[in-house]
Motif scaffolding. Structure first.
Motif, mmCIF file in Angstrom:
data_model
loop_
_atom_site.group_PDB
_atom_site.id
_atom_site.type_symbol
_atom_site.label_atom_id
_atom_site.label_comp_id
_atom_site.label_asym_id
_atom_site.label_seq_id
_atom_site.Cartn_x
_atom_site.Cartn_y
_atom_site.Cartn_z
ATOM 1 N N PHE A 106 0.972 -1.266 -0.109
ATOM 2 C CA PHE A 106 -0.175 -0.019 -0.072
ATOM 3 C C PHE A 106 0.830 1.307 0.024
ATOM 4 O O PHE A 106 2.060 1.342 0.530
ATOM 5 N N GLU A 107 0.445 2.235 -0.711
ATOM 6 C CA GLU A 107 0.990 3.641 -0.549
ATOM 7 C C GLU A 107 -0.107 4.707 -0.202
ATOM 8 O O GLU A 107 -1.431 4.717 -0.222
ATOM 9 N N GLY A 108 0.464 5.854 0.104
ATOM 10 C CA GLY A 108 -0.227 6.858 0.596
ATOM 11 C C GLY A 108 0.083 7.451 1.833
ATOM 12 O O GLY A 108 1.193 7.408 2.181
ATOM 13 N N ASP A 109 -0.806 7.937 2.546
ATOM 14 C CA ASP A 109 -0.511 8.688 3.870
ATOM 15 C C ASP A 109 -0.484 7.669 5.122
ATOM 16 O O ASP A 109 -1.508 6.923 5.368
ATOM 17 N N VAL A 110 0.720 7.358 5.387
ATOM 18 C CA VAL A 110 1.134 6.323 6.282
ATOM 19 C C VAL A 110 0.859 6.939 7.755
ATOM 20 O O VAL A 110 1.096 5.994 8.774
ATOM 21 N N GLY A 111 0.622 8.140 7.996
ATOM 22 C CA GLY A 111 0.413 8.858 9.271
ATOM 23 C C GLY A 111 -0.555 8.199 10.046
ATOM 24 O O GLY A 111 -0.456 7.812 11.292
ATOM 25 N N PRO A 112 -1.889 7.962 9.425
ATOM 26 C CA PRO A 112 -2.868 7.273 10.155
ATOM 27 C C PRO A 112 -2.523 5.780 10.890
ATOM 28 O O PRO A 112 -2.832 5.549 11.978
ATOM 29 N N VAL A 113 -1.689 4.943 9.928
ATOM 30 C CA VAL A 113 -1.444 3.557 10.361
ATOM 31 C C VAL A 113 -0.191 3.802 11.262
ATOM 32 O O VAL A 113 -0.415 3.097 12.368
#
Length: 187
Positions: A106-113
């Motif tokens: 997966f790619e994208g905003d890793v911040g919430p993870v």
């Protein structure tokens, strides 16, 4: 109320407050030690496969095991991808016919993870009658821009089940690609 009675009352209130804080704090566990940084993510390491062996004797754990110990995200490690390792079993006539480890990038905003992975776990209470059997869950690798990876420990509830908010965070990302790894049964 006399001064002495007021002091005793205040002392009792302090003791009750300290006891309440101790009880609340004891329901959360400490974060695990940092995960070692591996040269790459692999869904075929013992850290990703071992939790499943309790249900599927057929798993043959192989691959590099030196850096697959799950843990917290080390300081200074900046992930740009999440890799989810999820085991799929094909059952025929009540028997496991095939096992496949799905490696989903997966790619994208890793911040919430990352925010979910930083949440503390609840202290395991195995005698809790409300707990159902904790089923193994997919492993989470975090990968940085250089391809280095850490195998993250997901926060759990008091039953040992992974806190479900992590899934919502991953679902907010975009799937890049998927690799299917057929697993060989033990001879």
């Amino acid at each position: 109320m006399s001064r002495r009675a007021a002091m005793v009352f205040a002392g009792v209130l302090v003791l009750v407050a300290v006891a309440a804080v101790a009880v609340i704090a004891s329901t959360w566990s400490r974060p695990p030690p940092p995960s070692p940084v591996a040269g790459a993510a692999s869904c075929l390491t013992s850290g990703a496969l071992d939790p499943w062996t309790i249900f599927y004797e057929e798993i043959e754990a192989y691959g590099p095991v030196d850096a697959s110990t799950p843990g917290s995200v080390p300081g200074g490690f900046t992930p740009v991808h999440v890799v989810v390792c999820d085991l799929e079993a094909t059952v025929t006539d009540g028997e496991v016919a095939a096992l496949t480890m799905n490696e989903v990038w997966f790619e994208g905003d890793v911040g919430p993870v990352l925010a979910q992975l930083r949440r503390p776990s609840r202290v395991l209470q195995p005698a809790n009658p409300d707990c159902e059997l904790a089923f193994p869950t997919p492993a989470f690798w975090l990968v940085d821009a250089d391809g280095r990876a850490v195998l993250a420990t997901e926060p759990t509830d008091e039953c040992g089940n992974v806190a479900m908010d992590i899934w919502a965070a991953v679902e907010g990302m975009r799937e890049m690609h998927r690799v299917e790894h057929p697993l060989a049964p033990r001879p």
